[in-house]
Scaffold this active site. Structure first.
Site, PDB file in Angstrom:
ATOM      1  N   ASN A   8       0.847  -1.185   0.000  1.00  0.00           N
ATOM      2  CA  ASN A   8       0.000   0.000   0.000  1.00  0.00           C
ATOM      3  C   ASN A   8       0.892   1.247   0.000  1.00  0.00           C
ATOM      4  OD1 ASN A   8      -1.659   2.207   0.824  1.00  0.00           O
ATOM      5  ND2 ASN A   8      -3.159   0.765   1.642  1.00  0.00           N
ATOM      6  N   HIS A  11       0.861   6.064   2.142  1.00  0.00           N
ATOM      7  CA  HIS A  11       1.557   6.964   3.056  1.00  0.00           C
ATOM      8  C   HIS A  11       2.788   7.621   2.441  1.00  0.00           C
ATOM      9  CE1 HIS A  11      -1.291   6.394   6.182  1.00  0.00           C
ATOM     10  NE2 HIS A  11      -1.225   5.087   6.026  1.00  0.00           N
ATOM     11  N   HIS A  44      -5.658   3.644  -1.425  1.00  0.00           N
ATOM     12  CA  HIS A  44      -6.985   3.984  -0.908  1.00  0.00           C
ATOM     13  C   HIS A  44      -7.297   5.423  -1.295  1.00  0.00           C
ATOM     14  CE1 HIS A  44      -9.836   4.014   2.866  1.00  0.00           C
ATOM     15  NE2 HIS A  44     -10.445   4.375   1.735  1.00  0.00           N
ATOM     16  N   ARG A  46      -9.472   8.083  -0.654  1.00  0.00           N
ATOM     17  CA  ARG A  46     -10.468   8.464   0.351  1.00  0.00           C
ATOM     18  C   ARG A  46     -11.312   9.645  -0.119  1.00  0.00           C
ATOM     19  NH1 ARG A  46     -10.516   7.167   5.777  1.00  0.00           N
ATOM     20  NH2 ARG A  46      -9.068   5.528   6.424  1.00  0.00           N
ATOM     21  N   ARG A  50      -7.012  12.512   1.512  1.00  0.00           N
ATOM     22  CA  ARG A  50      -5.910  12.798   2.437  1.00  0.00           C
ATOM     23  C   ARG A  50      -4.617  12.077   2.058  1.00  0.00           C
ATOM     24  NH1 ARG A  50      -8.005   9.734   7.849  1.00  0.00           N
ATOM     25  NH2 ARG A  50      -9.961  10.641   7.155  1.00  0.00           N
ATOM     26  N   GLU A  71      -8.636   0.461  -2.901  1.00  0.00           N
ATOM     27  CA  GLU A  71      -9.501   0.471  -1.725  1.00  0.00           C
ATOM     28  C   GLU A  71     -10.467   1.638  -1.862  1.00  0.00           C
ATOM     29  OE1 GLU A  71      -7.404   0.537   1.956  1.00  0.00           O
ATOM     30  OE2 GLU A  71      -6.268  -1.283   1.529  1.00  0.00           O
ATOM     31  N   THR A 102      -8.402   3.095   8.760  1.00  0.00           N
ATOM     32  CA  THR A 102      -9.563   2.211   8.824  1.00  0.00           C
ATOM     33  C   THR A 102      -9.561   1.476  10.152  1.00  0.00           C
ATOM     34  OG1 THR A 102      -9.420   1.937   6.432  1.00  0.00           O
ATOM     35  CG2 THR A 102     -10.811   0.394   7.630  1.00  0.00           C
ATOM     36  N   GLU A 152     -10.656  -9.596   2.445  1.00  0.00           N
ATOM     37  CA  GLU A 152      -9.436  -9.320   3.201  1.00  0.00           C
ATOM     38  C   GLU A 152      -9.811  -9.283   4.674  1.00  0.00           C
ATOM     39  OE1 GLU A 152      -6.043  -5.880   3.758  1.00  0.00           O
ATOM     40  OE2 GLU A 152      -6.489  -6.614   1.739  1.00  0.00           O
ATOM     41  N   HIS A 189      -3.591  -5.160   7.856  1.00  0.00           N
ATOM     42  CA  HIS A 189      -3.784  -4.048   8.782  1.00  0.00           C
ATOM     43  C   HIS A 189      -2.906  -4.243  10.019  1.00  0.00           C
ATOM     44  CE1 HIS A 189      -5.937  -0.317   9.710  1.00  0.00           C
ATOM     45  NE2 HIS A 189      -5.719  -0.643  10.964  1.00  0.00           N
TER      46      HIS A 189
END
Length: 239
Positions: A8, A11, A44, A46, A50, A71, A102, A152, A189
């Site tokens: 992912n 970030h 993701h 969003r 963000r 996502e 999440t 998932e 996660h």
């Protein structure tokens, strides 16, 4: 079966967005994931943008050899974006604007009527649908009824501490139940170098999706080294 690693890259964009501008570029992170042996890219998009922004998704689609896992919240806006870009997979996740990340799995059972037409439209567009859920038989049953080919399993509770091993057993039982019912189980996660081994050892799991830890560890050892170390730990656990 080799356990796949999806990385992912959200970030990387979080760091960029903290100051504005173009650096660090999430697309450069994608190239590193490709070189380091990652098996897929997860991002993701969003509602509040963000992390990843629309332009990042535009640049990424068609520019990587790896499958892209988008996502997304179960909203009409995100459905339209997924149908426009047609990623390899779309994972429906819960999303609250005020949360930092999440915080739990999607209530697929309680939202069946809302999710069903979205799953159908995504599937009809050739997008592999995944549901991010708790390792709960009720939620797995909902995934079966929704005809989702992938789930998932949320590993957050395990990652935050599992002294008696009960959460690990719950995840293992859920993965076995998925396979028994023709669903491919993934997990993710909060996974780190220290806690990934027991999860990776669950034989039914086909893929782990990891992001925050890998990007954080990259500050100290570099992103490629971070991915390679996670890959090695997963292979050792599975081997």
């Amino acid at each position: 079966m080799r356990l796949r690693l999806g990385v992912n890259i959200d970030h990387v964009a979080t760091i960029r967005n903290a100051r504005g501008g173009l650096h660090p570029d999430p697309l450069r992170a994608v190239r590193i994931v490709e070189a380091a042996g990652g098996d897929g890219i997860t991002l993701h998009l969003r509602e509040d943008r963000r992390h990843i922004r629309d332009g990042d998704l535009d640049a990424l689609m068609g520019s990587t050899v790896l499958p892209v896992n988008l996502e997304m919240a179960a909203t009409e806006e995100m459905l339209a974006i997924a149908l426009k870009h047609r990623p390899h997979a779309a994972m429906l996740v819960p999303e609250r604007r005020q949360e930092r990340t999440t915080e739990g799995g999607l209530d697929a059972a309680g939202q069946h009527n809302h999710l069903a037409p979205m799953v159908t439209q995504l599937t009809d567009a050739g997008i592999r649908v995944s549901l991010f859920i708790e390792p709960d038989p009720r939620q797995i049953d909902a995934a079966i009824r929704l005809r989702a080919p992938v789930v998932e399993l949320h590993t957050g509770k395990y990652a935050h501490g599992d002294p008696d091993g009960s959460e690990l057993r719950r995840l293992a039982d859920a993965a076995a139940l998925c396979v028994k019912n023709g669903i491919e189980p993934h997990a993710g996660h909060g996974l780190t170098f220290d806690n990934v081994g027991p999860i990776a050892a669950i034989p039914q799991l086909a893929e782990l999706n990891i992001g925050h830890f890998l990007v954080g560890e990259a500050i100290f050892i570099g992103l490629e080294a971070s991915i390679r170390e996670m890959r090695a730990l997963m292979d050792t656990a599975r081997g």
